[in-house]
Enzyme design. Structure first.
Site, short mmCIF file in Angstrom:
data_model
loop_
_atom_site.label_atom_id
_atom_site.label_comp_id
_atom_site.label_asym_id
_atom_site.label_seq_id
_atom_site.Cartn_x
_atom_site.Cartn_y
_atom_site.Cartn_z
N ASP A 1 -3.78 1.95 -5.35
CA ASP A 1 -2.39 2.37 -4.83
C ASP A 1 -2.41 0.86 -3.63
O ASP A 1 -1.24 1.16 -2.80
CB ASP A 1 -2.80 3.53 -3.59
N GLU A 2 -3.01 0.27 -3.95
CA GLU A 2 -2.45 -1.10 -3.34
C GLU A 2 -2.66 -2.44 -4.11
O GLU A 2 -3.07 -2.73 -5.09
CB GLU A 2 -4.21 -1.41 -2.37
N ASP B 1 0.94 -0.80 0.04
CA ASP B 1 0.13 0.21 -0.10
C ASP B 1 0.98 1.64 -0.21
O ASP B 1 1.81 1.35 1.40
CB ASP B 1 -0.53 0.08 1.12
#
Ligand code: DCP
Ligand code: MG
Length: 419
Positions: free
Chosen positions: A137-138, A26
């Site tokens: 974003d993960e 993350d």
């Protein structure tokens, strides 16, 4: 670890979790980190990124804040007006510098962040047996054959360094035998964290955490659990199964298994989309054909690029035209075979928009559908050209009237040319 099999553990039906090495990556304050990449002045300073925010205005909500800004209580989803109260806007003229209790406020620039996200994803791909991106974003990575429990710490450190060195943003990583434990671990030591939870340590790792940290427990269940004296994952793991079942039925047993760290979900790539589209709304309806064409051109560029990035070939190309008050019109044409060709999308959509030359338009959309993913299903020109006799170029297309689906797009039922 290798000797542990389900034969020795009667009653455990999950896949053997100790064999999987799952990583959750993350990115740290992602949008703010992206902005810092292109403007070094923002580094180490409080930065707030606003969704629906216009420069200089108090509008919108906080999408994210840098860790420097979080110290002042600014957090995601907070109204910008509230953030401004604890952290006023920094003026360029004030020169900045640490110690000022002010922040840089910037609007969201999704296109730019997507570019940065793609760069990170390319690196993740190299490290994963299976990659499951989640949002921008993960990602979960199954790294079971790429690493071992003995070297996964180093493996993850190297990945973090590659992301920081090559892209310039930092990531926090959690490693565990399950997805849920890996996710909690990545959040455990943010920013720039790395937490490895070895097989056999999951229960111990989870025990002190608040029950909300257990996968699948939302605020309502958490409150109910607190009502019976269950405050932490450890409490839940040790709770009387009879009481849990009385209160939650069969779910009670499942929640307890989760608190013990069991999670049988495998890391799996997301399903392929059925279509890709892009739309644009206009506050003032537009009527000039040239203006419509310009918007179509832009939408085509976006959609075609996205399809290309995903390795998607499309067989159907369409436009959506919303006229006042809210009349949704869709027109589509299907090719005799799948292509990845922006010029074809441009030619078809520009042709389709002609029908609406004289209409006022409040929303325009472009969609490609009937997708084939080239990485898995190689379709050669010869394969599909041999299946029809409709000529070449734009002439190959035929128009079919179809039912409308819930998005207001008409669903096509097509003869199967290539299967
Ligand atoms: N985001 C958003 N609105 C929210 C939460 C997040 O627009 N309510 C956006 C902005 C974030 C991005 O999604 O940068 C990623 O979300 P995260 O929850 O991972 O938050 P960050 O990456 O910003 O911070 P962290 O370091 O806590 O991961
Ligand atoms: Mg993040």
């Amino acid at each position: 670890m290798a000797g542990r099999g389900s034969a020795e553990l009667p009653g455990v039906q999950d896949r053997d979790e100790s064999l999987s090495i799952v990583m959750h990556v993350d990115m740290d304050c992602f949008y703010a980190a992206c902005e810092r990449l292109r403007n070094p002045e923002l580094r180490d300073e409080p930065v707030v990124i606003g969704m629906g925010y216009d420069r200089g205005e108090p509008s919108g909500a906080v999408a994210t804040a840098s860790y420097e800004a979080r110290r002042y209580g600014v957090e995601s989803a907070m109204p910008i007006s509230e953030a401004l109260e604890s952290l006023p806007r920094r003026n360029a003229s004030s020169g900045g510098g640490n110690g000022d209790e002010t922040a840089y406020y910037l609007p969201v620039d999704m296109e730019y962040y997507k570019g940065v996200s793609n760069e990170v994803r390319e690196i993740l791909n190299e490290y994963a047996d299976v990659l499951e991106p989640v949002g921008i974003d993960e990602a979960y990575l199954d790294v079971s054959t790429k690493a071992s429990w003995n070297n996964v710490q180093k493996f993850a450190e190297e990945l973090k360094q590659r992301i920081e060195g090559e892209v310039g943003v930092t990531a926090s990583i959690g490693v565990a035998p399950t997805k849920s434990a890996a996710k909690i671990a990545s959040d455990y030591d943010k920013p720039d964290g790395l937490v490895v939870v070895n097989p056999g340590e999951v229960e111990e790792f989870l025990a002190p955490l608040k029950i909300e940290a257990v996968h699948g427990i939302g605020p309502v269940t958490a409150e109910e659990l607190r009502g019976i004296g269950v405050e932490t994952a450890g409490d839940l793991a040790e709770a009387d199964i009879g009481i849990l079942e009385e209160k939650f039925g069969s779910r009670g047993r499942e929640l307890r298994m989760r608190a013990l760290g069991h999670d049988s979900r495998a890391v799996s790539p997301p399903d392929d989309p059925k279509s890709m589209s892009r739309e644009k709304s206009f506050t003032e309806p537009i009527s000039d054909l040239e203006e419509k064409r310009q918007h179509i051109k832009r939408l085509v560029g976006d959609v075609a690029e996205r399809a290309h990035e995903r390795g998607a070939l499309y067989r159907t190309i369409g436009i959506k035209v919303v006229t006042p008050p809210f009349n949704v019109n869709t027109r589509e044409r299907s090719l005799s075979g799948p292509v990845d060709d922006p010029e074809v999308v441009e030619a078809v959509t520009q042709d389709l928009i002609e029908e609406f030359s004289d209409d006022e338009i409040r929303k325009l959309g472009v969609r490609v559908s009937n997708l084939v993913f080239s990485s898995r299903e190689q379709v050669t020109l010869e394969e599909w050209e041999g299946t029809n006799d409709a000529g070449s170029g734009v002439d190959r297309w035929f128009l079919k009237r179809v039912e409308q689906d819930e998005d207001g797009w008409k669903q096509l039922t097509l003869p199967d040319f290539i299967d």
